[in-house]
Design a protein around this motif. Sequence first.
Motif, mmCIF file in Angstrom:
data_model
loop_
_atom_site.group_PDB
_atom_site.id
_atom_site.type_symbol
_atom_site.label_atom_id
_atom_site.label_comp_id
_atom_site.label_asym_id
_atom_site.label_seq_id
_atom_site.Cartn_x
_atom_site.Cartn_y
_atom_site.Cartn_z
ATOM 1 N N TYR A 57 -6.223 3.744 -9.609
ATOM 2 C CA TYR A 57 -5.699 2.398 -9.408
ATOM 3 C C TYR A 57 -6.401 1.434 -10.361
ATOM 4 O O TYR A 57 -7.586 1.570 -10.632
ATOM 5 N N ALA A 83 2.636 3.283 -3.198
ATOM 6 C CA ALA A 83 2.015 4.350 -3.989
ATOM 7 C C ALA A 83 2.578 5.696 -3.541
ATOM 8 O O ALA A 83 2.630 5.977 -2.337
ATOM 9 N N TYR A 101 0.829 -1.204 0.000
ATOM 10 C CA TYR A 101 0.000 0.000 0.000
ATOM 11 C C TYR A 101 0.864 1.255 0.000
ATOM 12 O O TYR A 101 0.609 2.207 -0.742
ATOM 13 N N TYR A 157 -5.023 5.933 -5.316
ATOM 14 C CA TYR A 157 -5.814 4.711 -5.470
ATOM 15 C C TYR A 157 -7.205 5.040 -6.001
ATOM 16 O O TYR A 157 -7.674 4.444 -6.964
#
Length: 193
Positions: free
Chosen positions: A69, A59, A56, A65
């Motif tokens: 994403y 990024a 996570y 996201y």
Amino acid sequence: MATVVAGAAVSLDGFVQDAHGSIEALYADFEELGRSAYLRALQERTGAVLMGRRTYDMAPDPDGYADGYEFQVPIFVVTHTPPPVAPKRNDRLWVTFVTDGVASAVRQACAAAGDLDVTFIGGADLFHQLWAAGLVDELAVEVMPVLLGDGVRLFDGDAPAALEKVSVEEVGVRTALRYRVVRPSTNPQGTQE
């Protein structure tokens, strides 16, 4: 009922990152992969994503996201400590930080996915936790034509298992392998057959 699909991109000699912690050689084809029918089919079958905190944190901007994403579905991040500020969300994608273990994260992701897959996107540590807990229904391993020689292995001391081939697909230079985990059946007396 959701199927938990776990695995990773690996080098031909079985590493998910090189001795310096880099995954670059395993995603040299990232742009081509992003445009592939293989990824589009994977996106259509995915109802939720399960990942570890290190993945996570890769990024550059957590709000990215929601903005772009490749899996626009709920994301469940296994972590000891959630970030102080929740990332941006949209009507399809939101991030849930799960602090009470992999089994809880899988339960929550399966509930969100419904009849679609829970797709694991993450590193070897979380994969080993899922495997050890017996929470993986299918393995998805994408083999890249590179030998890293050293680093972190996807399979390293994991429990043995019987597998049944589901598919083999050529995706540009990578070979995508998918296997169903064969679990021993139990008879009415509660013993394995």
